[in-house]
Design an enzyme around this catalytic site. Structure first.
Site, PDB file in Angstrom:
ATOM      1  N   HIS A 156     -13.699  18.014   4.497  1.00 15.97           N
ATOM      2  CA  HIS A 156     -13.383  17.512   3.067  1.00 15.97           C
ATOM      3  C   HIS A 156     -11.824  16.450   3.206  1.00 15.97           C
ATOM      4  O   HIS A 156     -11.483  16.230   2.861  1.00 15.97           O
ATOM      5  CB  HIS A 156     -14.162  18.187   1.879  1.00 15.97           C
ATOM      6  N   GLY A 157     -11.030  16.703   4.343  1.00 18.20           N
ATOM      7  CA  GLY A 157     -10.420  16.123   4.561  1.00 18.20           C
ATOM      8  C   GLY A 157      -8.875  17.038   4.080  1.00 18.20           C
ATOM      9  O   GLY A 157      -8.025  16.063   3.861  1.00 18.20           O
TER      10      GLY A 157
END
Length: 196
Positions: A156-157
């Site tokens: 999810h970064g």
């Protein structure tokens, strides 16, 4: 009652043999039952400490160990990596490691470690439990010119610096966890134990 024709020695032998066999039978049933009260080898291993030999770990490298079923990273930071920690503090969500359950008291410092050059972290993202990637290169093309090295979660970064501190504006709510650990020597870390 007459005891004529009864062999008393034989009767005693039969009674003794029957009692002995009964005792063996009770023990055969009781031993596995009592042993079942002890924790299994898997349960013992789940809480056991892990010996991490870092003698071969070169500056800038990471080694992965397993403790309690989770990856634990040991990173030997270079002087440049340590210097870059200060440069990103303004971009971090919790630069002072104020969330207390994320590290032991002895790791609540700028490097989140006992020795500045050695970082010990649980390799699980605090967002949804993915395992972030070790990205030590500075100004990585896919992470931006301001990237000073750290950990990037591909799920999810979420981004973390080389002390495991979380950047602001990413899904992860807190810093990466520093597990309890201690040094047995300069080359050996015990993960899961602390000095008394």
């Amino acid at each position: 009652m007459s005891t004529d024709g009864v062999n008393m020695d034989r009767r005693r032998l039969l009674l003794g043999t029957t009692a002995a066999l009964g005792a063996v039978g009770v023990a055969a049933v009781a031993v596995p039952f009592v042993k079942s009260w002890n924790p299994s080898a898997k349960a013992k291993a789940a809480g056991a400490s892990v010996v991490a030999d870092i003698s071969q770990l070169e500056p800038g490298q990471r080694a992965v160990f397993e403790w309690r079923g989770k990856p634990v990273w040991v990173v030997r930071r270079t002087p440049e990596m340590i210097a870059n920690l200060k440069a990103v503090e303004g971009d971090l969500s919790d630069p002072n490691s104020d969330v207390e359950d994320q590290q032991p008291a002895y790791a609540k410092n700028a490097t989140r470690s006992i020795k500045p050059e050695i970082l010990v972290l649980t390799g699980i993202c605090t967002h949804l439990g993915c395992s972030p990637l070790f990205r030590p290169e500075v100004a990585a093309a896919d992470l931006g010119a301001d990237w000073k090295g750290g950990f990037f979660c591909p799920c999810h970064g979420s981004r973390f610096d080389l002390a495991g501190r979380v950047f602001s504006g990413v899904p992860a709510p807190t810093n990466l966890v520093v597990p309890p650990h201690m040094y047995e020597s300069d080359k050996v870390i015990i993960i899961g134990e602390e000095k008394a």
